[in-house]
Enzyme design. Structure first.
Site, PDB file in Angstrom:
ATOM      1  N   ASP A 181       0.859  -1.181   0.000  1.00 57.89           N
ATOM      2  CA  ASP A 181       0.000   0.000   0.000  1.00 57.89           C
ATOM      3  C   ASP A 181       0.896   1.231   0.000  1.00 57.89           C
ATOM      4  O   ASP A 181       1.594   1.492   0.977  1.00 57.89           O
ATOM      5  CB  ASP A 181      -0.893  -0.033   1.237  1.00 57.89           C
ATOM      6  CG  ASP A 181      -1.855   1.143   1.311  1.00 57.89           C
ATOM      7  OD1 ASP A 181      -1.738   2.084   0.504  1.00 57.89           O
ATOM      8  OD2 ASP A 181      -2.734   1.118   2.201  1.00 57.89           O
ATOM      9  N   ASN A 187       1.874   6.387 -10.634  1.00 56.18           N
ATOM     10  CA  ASN A 187       0.594   6.263 -11.322  1.00 56.18           C
ATOM     11  C   ASN A 187      -0.562   5.858 -10.412  1.00 56.18           C
ATOM     12  O   ASN A 187      -1.718   5.991 -10.795  1.00 56.18           O
ATOM     13  CB  ASN A 187       0.755   5.212 -12.447  1.00 56.18           C
ATOM     14  CG  ASN A 187      -0.561   4.726 -12.972  1.00 56.18           C
ATOM     15  OD1 ASN A 187      -1.262   5.417 -13.698  1.00 56.18           O
ATOM     16  ND2 ASN A 187      -0.945   3.505 -12.587  1.00 56.18           N
ATOM     17  N   HIS A 188      -0.288   5.401  -9.200  1.00 56.64           N
ATOM     18  CA  HIS A 188      -1.338   4.791  -8.390  1.00 56.64           C
ATOM     19  C   HIS A 188      -2.435   5.778  -7.992  1.00 56.64           C
ATOM     20  O   HIS A 188      -2.198   6.976  -7.840  1.00 56.64           O
ATOM     21  CB  HIS A 188      -0.732   4.157  -7.130  1.00 56.64           C
ATOM     22  CG  HIS A 188       0.051   5.117  -6.290  1.00 56.64           C
ATOM     23  ND1 HIS A 188       1.349   5.483  -6.577  1.00 56.64           N
ATOM     24  CD2 HIS A 188      -0.270   5.795  -5.156  1.00 56.64           C
ATOM     25  CE1 HIS A 188       1.788   6.324  -5.660  1.00 56.64           C
ATOM     26  NE2 HIS A 188       0.820   6.537  -4.790  1.00 56.64           N
ATOM     27  N   TYR A 207     -10.345  15.409  -5.190  1.00 57.32           N
ATOM     28  CA  TYR A 207      -9.549  14.900  -6.303  1.00 57.32           C
ATOM     29  C   TYR A 207      -8.707  16.022  -6.911  1.00 57.32           C
ATOM     30  O   TYR A 207      -7.519  15.857  -7.177  1.00 57.32           O
ATOM     31  CB  TYR A 207     -10.486  14.298  -7.348  1.00 57.32           C
ATOM     32  CG  TYR A 207      -9.803  13.566  -8.476  1.00 57.32           C
ATOM     33  CD1 TYR A 207      -9.292  12.291  -8.279  1.00 57.32           C
ATOM     34  CD2 TYR A 207      -9.676  14.135  -9.734  1.00 57.32           C
ATOM     35  CE1 TYR A 207      -8.673  11.600  -9.303  1.00 57.32           C
ATOM     36  CE2 TYR A 207      -9.055  13.449 -10.772  1.00 57.32           C
ATOM     37  CZ  TYR A 207      -8.555  12.187 -10.551  1.00 57.32           C
ATOM     38  OH  TYR A 207      -7.935  11.520 -11.576  1.00 57.32           O
ATOM     39  N   LYS A 261      -4.492  16.465  -7.329  1.00 55.11           N
ATOM     40  CA  LYS A 261      -3.877  16.660  -8.641  1.00 55.11           C
ATOM     41  C   LYS A 261      -3.237  18.048  -8.770  1.00 55.11           C
ATOM     42  O   LYS A 261      -2.162  18.191  -9.363  1.00 55.11           O
ATOM     43  CB  LYS A 261      -4.915  16.446  -9.748  1.00 55.11           C
ATOM     44  CG  LYS A 261      -5.512  15.047  -9.758  1.00 55.11           C
ATOM     45  CD  LYS A 261      -4.443  13.961  -9.822  1.00 55.11           C
ATOM     46  CE  LYS A 261      -5.020  12.560  -9.873  1.00 55.11           C
ATOM     47  NZ  LYS A 261      -3.986  11.512  -9.880  1.00 55.11           N
ATOM     48  N   GLY A 308      -6.939  13.040 -19.561  1.00 60.08           N
ATOM     49  CA  GLY A 308      -8.378  13.262 -19.530  1.00 60.08           C
ATOM     50  C   GLY A 308      -9.102  11.984 -19.145  1.00 60.08           C
ATOM     51  O   GLY A 308      -8.579  11.144 -18.418  1.00 60.08           O
ATOM     52  N   ILE A 320     -10.187   8.427 -19.433  1.00 62.42           N
ATOM     53  CA  ILE A 320      -9.582   7.253 -20.055  1.00 62.42           C
ATOM     54  C   ILE A 320     -10.497   6.036 -19.849  1.00 62.42           C
ATOM     55  O   ILE A 320     -11.049   5.836 -18.763  1.00 62.42           O
ATOM     56  CB  ILE A 320      -8.194   6.954 -19.460  1.00 62.42           C
ATOM     57  CG1 ILE A 320      -7.349   8.247 -19.397  1.00 62.42           C
ATOM     58  CG2 ILE A 320      -7.494   5.867 -20.254  1.00 62.42           C
ATOM     59  CD1 ILE A 320      -7.121   8.901 -20.725  1.00 62.42           C
ATOM     60  N   THR A 354     -10.668   3.002 -18.793  1.00 62.54           N
ATOM     61  CA  THR A 354     -10.071   1.928 -18.017  1.00 62.54           C
ATOM     62  C   THR A 354     -11.138   0.880 -17.681  1.00 62.54           C
ATOM     63  O   THR A 354     -12.321   1.203 -17.590  1.00 62.54           O
ATOM     64  CB  THR A 354      -9.470   2.462 -16.714  1.00 62.54           C
ATOM     65  OG1 THR A 354     -10.515   3.017 -15.910  1.00 62.54           O
ATOM     66  CG2 THR A 354      -8.432   3.538 -16.999  1.00 62.54           C
TER      67      THR A 354
END
Length: 305
Positions: A92, A119-120, A194, A198, A227, A229, A231
């Site tokens: 973690d 990236n996490h 969020y 960022k 933007g 994505i 996933t």
């Protein structure tokens, strides 16, 4: 030929030249053969796809995530795709000891580090989905405990990992690649937690880039501003949202996104914008903040028929 025709031809030639210049980044795939790469958040999504892309290019990779069973699967596939080496650390990244173990393992396995790809994304996804899609603003749900946990995993851990890796990166003239978001450039309603993470990534790593330059250190910092994505996790969660499938129609393909991030890091780009509209998102708040406010007030995060 008339003057207008000559002007049109000249404009067309200029557009073609600018298009070639814009898309040429000097990327050399061979530069990644044998490169040592640590990638966080690799059990699914963009992180998993980047692991496979680096593997195809012949890199040596160390991946992290919390789910060990998924990491074993990703490592096995990466080896089959051509990775010179592939290892994993299950942990973690919100825990300092797991961050330390990750960088120490890279040092032990590789003896050097060329790329640190951060990236996490960590959170209670149920809470994240509720806040993001169901339109709960901060004044309606001021969950400070959630906010603190979210910043720890999505901002503080990035800083911790970069700090731990810097001695190795300095020795190899390495690269830090930070996967961020258009929401780190443009504020938006109902996702203040969020945006905070960022925006923090942008502020810290943009400053770190300049500090390293000032100190004469040959370590590059690339901020990947992404933007929406497509996933697998997002596709799964949108199944429960009214008209959620429509939202995926404009989402960027995950493979192309991973390629854009990898190319940006390999060419030492200052920032990577993908898809292109994220560049617009980044510029609007500074140029026309009133227009951004107008959008923010009227936009509805929940898709409607």
């Amino acid at each position: 030929m008339s003057r207008f025709s000559w002007f049109s031809l000249l404009a067309l030639i200029c557009a073609v030249v600018l298009g070639i210049y814009w898309n040429y980044d000097g990327f050399d795939p061979e530069s990644l053969r044998g490169a040592t790469v640590v990638i966080t958040g690799c059990s699914t999504g963009i992180g998993e796809e980047m692991a496979y892309q680096y593997a195809r290019l012949g890199a040596k990779i160390l991946i992290t995530a919390r789910r060990e069973n998924r990491l074993k699967e990703v490592v096995a596939k990466a080896v089959s795709l051509g990775a010179q080496e592939a290892h994993y650390v299950a942990g973690d990244m919100g825990k300092a000891e797991d961050c330390e173990r990750t960088i120490q393992t890279a040092k032990e396995k590789f003896g050097r580090l060329d790329y640190l790809v951060l990236n996490h994304l960590g959170s209670n996804f149920g809470s994240f989905q509720d806040k993001f899609f169901n339109g709960k603003s901060w004044d309606q749900d001021p969950d400070v405990d959630f906010f603190e946990d979210f910043l720890n995993i999505n901002l503080v851990s990035y800083v911790r990992l970069a700090s731990l890796a810097l001695p190795l990166l300095k020795a190899s003239s390495g690269h830090i690649v930070v996967v961020s978001s258009g929401f780190g450039k443009m504020y938006f309603p109902n996702v203040s937690f969020y945006c905070s993470a960022k925006f923090g990534l942008d502020g810290f790593f943009s400053s770190l880039r300049v500090e390293l330059m000032k100190a004469g250190q040959d370590v590059s910092v690339t901020l990947a501003v992404l933007g929406f994505i497509a996933t697998p996790k997002m596709a799964e969660k949108l199944q429960d949202v009214p008209d959620g499938e429509k939202a995926l129609e404009g989402a960027a393909p995950i493979g192309e996104t991973a390629q854009a991030v990898i190319r940006g890091g390999a060419t030492r780009a200052r920032e990577v914008y993908y898809p292109f509209y994220t560049w617009v998102m980044a510029k609007l708040p500074g140029l026309v903040p009133q227009f951004v406010d107008y959008i923010g007030v009227r936009v509805n995060m929940l898709p409607e028929s």
